[in-house]
Scaffold this motif. Structure first.
Motif, PDB file in Angstrom:
ATOM      1  N   GLU A  74       0.825  -1.204   0.000  1.00  0.00           N
ATOM      2  CA  GLU A  74       0.000   0.000   0.000  1.00  0.00           C
ATOM      3  C   GLU A  74       0.864   1.261   0.000  1.00  0.00           C
ATOM      4  OE1 GLU A  74      -3.162   1.945   3.110  1.00  0.00           O
ATOM      5  OE2 GLU A  74      -3.141  -0.246   2.899  1.00  0.00           O
ATOM      6  N   MET A  75       1.899   1.273   0.811  1.00  0.00           N
ATOM      7  CA  MET A  75       2.788   2.436   0.882  1.00  0.00           C
ATOM      8  C   MET A  75       3.560   2.620  -0.427  1.00  0.00           C
ATOM      9  SD  MET A  75       2.147   3.933   3.635  1.00  0.00           S
ATOM     10  CE  MET A  75       3.428   5.163   3.589  1.00  0.00           C
ATOM     11  N   ASN A  76       3.938   1.521  -1.071  1.00  0.00           N
ATOM     12  CA  ASN A  76       4.626   1.645  -2.371  1.00  0.00           C
ATOM     13  C   ASN A  76       3.718   2.324  -3.392  1.00  0.00           C
ATOM     14  OD1 ASN A  76       7.076   0.560  -1.584  1.00  0.00           O
ATOM     15  ND2 ASN A  76       6.495  -1.529  -2.121  1.00  0.00           N
ATOM     16  N   ASN A  77       2.413   2.009  -3.363  1.00  0.00           N
ATOM     17  CA  ASN A  77       1.468   2.679  -4.261  1.00  0.00           C
ATOM     18  C   ASN A  77       1.385   4.178  -3.938  1.00  0.00           C
ATOM     19  OD1 ASN A  77       0.857   0.288  -5.573  1.00  0.00           O
ATOM     20  ND2 ASN A  77      -0.877  -0.169  -4.252  1.00  0.00           N
ATOM     21  N   ILE A  78       1.364   4.488  -2.650  1.00  0.00           N
ATOM     22  CA  ILE A  78       1.312   5.901  -2.248  1.00  0.00           C
ATOM     23  C   ILE A  78       2.591   6.617  -2.676  1.00  0.00           C
ATOM     24  CG2 ILE A  78       1.326   7.437  -0.234  1.00  0.00           C
ATOM     25  CD1 ILE A  78      -0.637   5.445   1.076  1.00  0.00           C
ATOM     26  N   TYR A  79       3.740   5.970  -2.503  1.00  0.00           N
ATOM     27  CA  TYR A  79       5.005   6.579  -2.919  1.00  0.00           C
ATOM     28  C   TYR A  79       5.011   6.837  -4.423  1.00  0.00           C
ATOM     29  CZ  TYR A  79       6.868   5.238   1.669  1.00  0.00           C
ATOM     30  OH  TYR A  79       7.088   5.094   3.004  1.00  0.00           O
ATOM     31  N   ALA A  80       4.466   5.911  -5.198  1.00  0.00           N
ATOM     32  CA  ALA A  80       4.402   6.105  -6.651  1.00  0.00           C
ATOM     33  C   ALA A  80       3.528   7.322  -6.986  1.00  0.00           C
ATOM     34  CB  ALA A  80       3.866   4.847  -7.323  1.00  0.00           C
ATOM     35  N   LYS A  81       2.404   7.448  -6.276  1.00  0.00           N
ATOM     36  CA  LYS A  81       1.531   8.614  -6.517  1.00  0.00           C
ATOM     37  C   LYS A  81       2.230   9.911  -6.127  1.00  0.00           C
ATOM     38  CE  LYS A  81      -2.829   6.144  -5.976  1.00  0.00           C
ATOM     39  NZ  LYS A  81      -4.026   5.954  -5.160  1.00  0.00           N
ATOM     40  N   VAL A  82       2.962   9.901  -5.020  1.00  0.00           N
ATOM     41  CA  VAL A  82       3.699  11.098  -4.603  1.00  0.00           C
ATOM     42  C   VAL A  82       4.754  11.457  -5.650  1.00  0.00           C
ATOM     43  CG1 VAL A  82       5.347  11.970  -2.875  1.00  0.00           C
ATOM     44  CG2 VAL A  82       3.265  10.815  -2.132  1.00  0.00           C
ATOM     45  N   ASP A  83       5.445  10.452  -6.174  1.00  0.00           N
ATOM     46  CA  ASP A  83       6.443  10.715  -7.217  1.00  0.00           C
ATOM     47  C   ASP A  83       5.796  11.347  -8.449  1.00  0.00           C
ATOM     48  OD1 ASP A  83       8.444   9.713  -5.616  1.00  0.00           O
ATOM     49  OD2 ASP A  83       8.445   7.708  -6.543  1.00  0.00           O
ATOM     50  N   LYS A  84       4.619  10.834  -8.832  1.00  0.00           N
ATOM     51  CA  LYS A  84       3.915  11.410  -9.984  1.00  0.00           C
ATOM     52  C   LYS A  84       3.500  12.851  -9.696  1.00  0.00           C
ATOM     53  CE  LYS A  84       2.122   7.057 -11.801  1.00  0.00           C
ATOM     54  NZ  LYS A  84       0.917   6.246 -12.023  1.00  0.00           N
ATOM     55  N   GLU A 112       4.990  14.928  -7.668  1.00  0.00           N
ATOM     56  CA  GLU A 112       6.205  15.750  -7.711  1.00  0.00           C
ATOM     57  C   GLU A 112       6.583  16.070  -9.152  1.00  0.00           C
ATOM     58  OE1 GLU A 112       9.197  13.566  -5.553  1.00  0.00           O
ATOM     59  OE2 GLU A 112       8.606  14.451  -3.639  1.00  0.00           O
TER      60      GLU A 112
END
Length: 149
Positions: free
Chosen positions: A94-104, A106
């Protein structure tokens, strides 16, 4: 009961003398030796036995406590392996998905920043080319530039 004890002590004394290679003495002498031998024995062998039994009992209690602790640790470990680790793995995904969204996000903010900078440069160039831009438009562009910062 004391008579049986005295007879047993006399028999033990006679057996000890035989082991030592001595002849058992006459019955009267044997009685006096038996009495002396009985005096050498501890007065209450039951007390020593009780102390040993109490020590053994205490050791058994400590062993039971230790076994209980190891069983508790074993069950906690099983619970961690069976329940907690899968939950942690799910949270990691779940956190990896959130990190991917944060990267997008940014990347999107960076792209918008570049476009705003490019647009600001074009507006400034247009102002220089046409220096007749009203004062209100100039303030609007300056507030947009401050908003970007």
């Amino acid at each position: 009961m004391n008579a049986g004890r005295e007879e047993g002590a006399a028999a033990a004394a006679a057996a000890t003398l035989q082991l030592l290679g001595e002849q058992p003495p006459e019955p009267q002498a044997a009685e006096s030796r038996t009495q002396r031998f009985a005096l050498c024995l501890p007065p209450e062998p039951g007390e020593e036995v009780k102390e040993v039994e109490e020590t053994i009992e205490e050791i058994l209690i400590r062993l039971d406590e230790f076994c209980g602790m190891t069983d508790m640790i074993r069950s906690d470990t099983s619970q961690i392996l069976d329940e907690t680790i899968p939950l942690i793995k799910a949270k990691v995904v779940e956190m990896n998905n959130i990190y991917a969204k944060v990267d997008k996000l940014e990347a999107f903010v960076k792209m918008v920043g570049h476009h705003v900078s490019f647009l600001e440069e074009q507006v400034l160039q247009a102002e220089r080319d046409h220096s007749t831009v009203p004062h209100a438009v100039r303030k609007l562009l300056q507030s947009a530039a401050s908003f970007r910062n």
